[in-house]
Design an enzyme around this catalytic site. Structure first.
Site, PDB file in Angstrom:
ATOM      1  N   CYS A 197      12.280  -7.064  12.847  1.00  0.00           N
ATOM      2  CA  CYS A 197      13.480  -8.237  12.144  1.00  0.00           C
ATOM      3  C   CYS A 197      11.564  -8.334  10.654  1.00  0.00           C
ATOM      4  CB  CYS A 197      13.434  -9.612  12.621  1.00  0.00           C
ATOM      5  SG  CYS A 197      14.576 -10.967  11.820  1.00  0.00           S
TER       6      CYS A 197
ATOM      7  N   CYS B 297       0.985  -1.205   0.322  1.00  0.00           N
ATOM      8  CA  CYS B 297       0.428   0.287  -0.371  1.00  0.00           C
ATOM      9  C   CYS B 297       0.382   1.159   0.285  1.00  0.00           C
ATOM     10  CB  CYS B 297      -0.867   0.345   1.239  1.00  0.00           C
ATOM     11  SG  CYS B 297      -0.242   0.166   2.762  1.00  0.00           S
TER      12      CYS B 297
END
Length: 193
Positions: A171, A95
């Site tokens: 991460c 997006c």
């Protein structure tokens, strides 16, 4: 119940299509999430927001689809942004929401791009960021999944073993990100002659 079964069949057939297209060409290896038990309760919601106007399989590469929409994971040390040090912003590949600044990126030695904090974090407050956290036990122990707040795409996980001052290690999968370099002020405002 029959709508649920029909939806499940559509998802399974799409997964088979993605798996077939991934195996036909050389692509970075992706670890698929383990099969989870399905609930048959009424009002069952997707793990990610389902927008019927967006065909994620057409918009994304097969690798991006598996990671962001099916909660997959890149193999360690395989992502394009692991050793990337250009100044700019990392955005959601689905997006385009701004997620992490290059200023928060560091080398964690774990094999995935790591960030100390999400873009928009103010001290401990993440209310102005484009990420949300969700409990996740798919890694074999209690963990925290990181998702895009705008489109619910799976980005990676956050751990409490990061550097000071936050102590956080976001991460994040490289294929879930799109990098935009910071523009030079001179190129934004060319001198008028």
């Amino acid at each position: 119940m029959s709508r649920f079964v029909a939806r499940l069949l559509v998802v399974v057939s799409k997964q088979a299509t993605v798996r077939g297209s991934i195996s036909q060409r050389r692509t970075p290896a992706i670890i698929r999430p383990s099969i989870r038990a399905l609930s048959t309760s009424h009002g069952l919601q997707s793990l990610t927001r389902y927008d019927e106007t967006t065909d994620w399989q057409k918009k994304l590469t097969p690798e991006q689809y598996v990671v962001t929409r099916e909660r997959g994971t890149e193999l360690p040390f395989s992502g394009i942004y692991l050793n990337h040090y250009e100044v700019g912003m990392y955005h959601c590949v689905c997006c385009d929401a701004p997620l992490f600044s290059s200023e928060a990126k560091y080398d964690s030695g774990t094999g995935w791009p790591a960030f100390k904090e999400a873009h928009g974090t103010w001290e401990q407050d993440e209310s102005h960021t484009s990420i949300i956290r969700r409990p996740d036990n798919s890694l074999g122990s209690a963990g925290t999944e990181v998702l895009c707040k705008n489109c619910d795409s799976h980005l990676g996980h956050v751990f409490d073993d990061g550097p000071e001052p936050t102590g956080q290690r976001f991460c994040i999968n490289s294929v879930a990100l799109k990098f935009k370099p910071r523009r030079n002020k001179e190129s934004e405002n060319p001198e008028k002659n």
